[in-house]
Every structure is written in C-alpha cells, then in structure tokens.
Design a protein around this motif. Structure first.
Motif, short mmCIF file in Angstrom:
data_model
loop_
_atom_site.label_atom_id
_atom_site.label_comp_id
_atom_site.label_asym_id
_atom_site.label_seq_id
_atom_site.Cartn_x
_atom_site.Cartn_y
_atom_site.Cartn_z
N ARG A 95 0.81 -1.23 0.00
CA ARG A 95 0.00 0.00 0.00
C ARG A 95 0.83 1.27 0.00
NH1 ARG A 95 -4.48 -1.82 4.26
NH2 ARG A 95 -5.61 -3.22 2.88
N ARG A 96 1.84 1.35 0.84
CA ARG A 96 2.65 2.59 0.92
C ARG A 96 3.38 2.86 -0.39
NH1 ARG A 96 5.28 2.63 6.94
NH2 ARG A 96 3.30 2.93 8.04
N LEU A 97 3.91 1.80 -0.99
CA LEU A 97 4.62 1.95 -2.26
C LEU A 97 3.65 2.38 -3.36
CD1 LEU A 97 7.46 1.70 -3.38
CD2 LEU A 97 6.99 -0.70 -3.86
N ALA A 98 2.47 1.76 -3.39
CA ALA A 98 1.45 2.14 -4.38
C ALA A 98 0.99 3.57 -4.15
CB ALA A 98 0.27 1.18 -4.32
N ALA A 99 0.88 3.98 -2.89
CA ALA A 99 0.45 5.35 -2.57
C ALA A 99 1.50 6.35 -3.05
CB ALA A 99 0.22 5.50 -1.07
N SER A 100 2.77 5.98 -3.00
CA SER A 100 3.80 6.91 -3.48
C SER A 100 3.67 7.13 -4.98
CB SER A 100 5.20 6.41 -3.13
OG SER A 100 5.56 5.27 -3.90
N LEU A 101 3.29 6.09 -5.74
CA LEU A 101 3.07 6.26 -7.17
C LEU A 101 1.84 7.13 -7.43
CD1 LEU A 101 3.73 5.67 -10.13
CD2 LEU A 101 2.30 3.64 -9.95
N THR A 102 0.79 6.91 -6.68
CA THR A 102 -0.42 7.73 -6.82
C THR A 102 -0.08 9.20 -6.58
OG1 THR A 102 -1.83 5.89 -6.18
CG2 THR A 102 -2.77 8.10 -5.98
N ALA A 103 0.74 9.48 -5.57
CA ALA A 103 1.13 10.86 -5.28
C ALA A 103 1.93 11.45 -6.44
CB ALA A 103 1.95 10.92 -3.99
N VAL A 104 2.79 10.64 -7.04
CA VAL A 104 3.58 11.11 -8.19
C VAL A 104 2.68 11.40 -9.38
CG1 VAL A 104 5.27 10.39 -9.92
CG2 VAL A 104 5.74 10.04 -7.51
#
Length: 184
Positions: A95-104
């Motif tokens: 989740r945290r890694l996926a959230a970082s992509l969403t933020a990008v």
C-alpha cells in the motif's frame, strides 16, 4: 513491455519456463510468454475494462478464479499497455509503495525537486519513478539512459541538458565504444 514494467519502483525481472515475469516485492504483477502473450494481474473492475477494450483478450485464471487478463502483446496499444501495467503494479505493490506512485501521478514533482517543469508531466513522472528527483541525479545518467525511460523523449532530454548547463552540469557522457570492435 520490459521498458514499461521496469519503470516502476522495486521491480524485479526473472525468466523461467519460457516466460519473463515482473514482480514487486515478490508479488508477480505482469509477465510475457515466449509467444508474445502479456498477462497482467488486475483488480476485477480493471480486468473487465481491459477485456472489453481488447477483442483478442481472455481472462487470466488461477485456481479457477479470475485474477486478471491476458492478450497478445501486439494487440495492445502502447498507452493502454502503460496504463494496464501501472494498474497491475499498484494492485500488487504494498500500500505505501502504491500510494507513493499515486502521489507522483497526481503531482509529479516531489518536494525538494529541482526538475524543470518544461520537460512535461510524463517525463517528470518517469524520472521520479526511476528515483531521479534532482538535476544532480539526472546528471549521472546518459542521454540513452534517459530516453529509455517511458515518457522521456528528445525534447525532455534537450530541456534537461539546457537546465543542467545553466547549473554548470551536463548529462553523463555515453559509454565509449571499444576500439577493438570498431573496424570501419
């Protein structure tokens, strides 16, 4: 497919049994068979949309349960493939890694970045996904390295080179060719 899959963070590539697989933290999200069939692990709703968009696609089934979609790579438009691979990566990443992509994706320039806005959102996203968030980091890469990133084109490389020059930096020089092999 390879270039697209390797754009995302923490992707591991492996080849076994005639397939090339791509995984994030040990979870496979995409693969390509030796006959050119791409297989993507997708959430149900995304798999439905992908199946509807590609007439030659079929459901990807594991243990009697649909887990994604598969289709001949040649039948998938490049931009659609990019979107599908990104969705598959986000679906399988922590989740945290996926959230970082969403933020990008929503705001491609992270705090503290000095990347020029003139390179465009796609190029910025590609650089950030590759871990290149500052001009100093970009200066460690060759033009060929940058162009290999999905979303970085010649215009972005020109803008980066000009911006680096303003800072007294340059894009890394290309690897010198081995003169022993250059006979003409």
């Amino acid at each position: 497919m390879r270039r697209t899959a390797l754009t995302f963070q923490e992707v591991e590539e492996a080849t076994a049994g005639g397939r090339t697989t791509y995984s994030v933290r040990g979870k496979e999200f995409a693969s390509v068979t030796k006959d050119g069939t791409v297989r993507l692990r997708l959430p149900d709703a995304e798999a439905e949309r992908a199946l509807a968009a590609c007439p030659t696609a079929e459901p990807l089934v594991r243990a009697g349960r649909r887990v994604g979609f598969q289709a001949p790579l040649a039948d998938i438009d490049g931009q659609h493939l990019w979107s599908l691979v990104m969705t598959a990566w986000k679906h399988r990443a922590p989740r945290r890694l996926a959230a970082s992509l969403t933020a990008v994706v929503e705001s491609p320039v992270p705090p503290g970045s000095d990347l020029p806005t003139g390179i465009g959102r796609a190029a910025t996203r590609a650089l950030v996904n590759a871990g290149l968030t500052t001009l100093d980091q970009v200066a460690t890469r060759t033009a060929a390295d940058l162009l290999a990133l999905h979303g970085v084109g010649p215009k972005a490389v020109r803008v980066l080179a000009a911006t680096l020059a303003e800072k007294g930096l340059d894009i890394a020089p290309a690897e010198p060719r081995d003169a022993r092999w250059d006979h003409g």
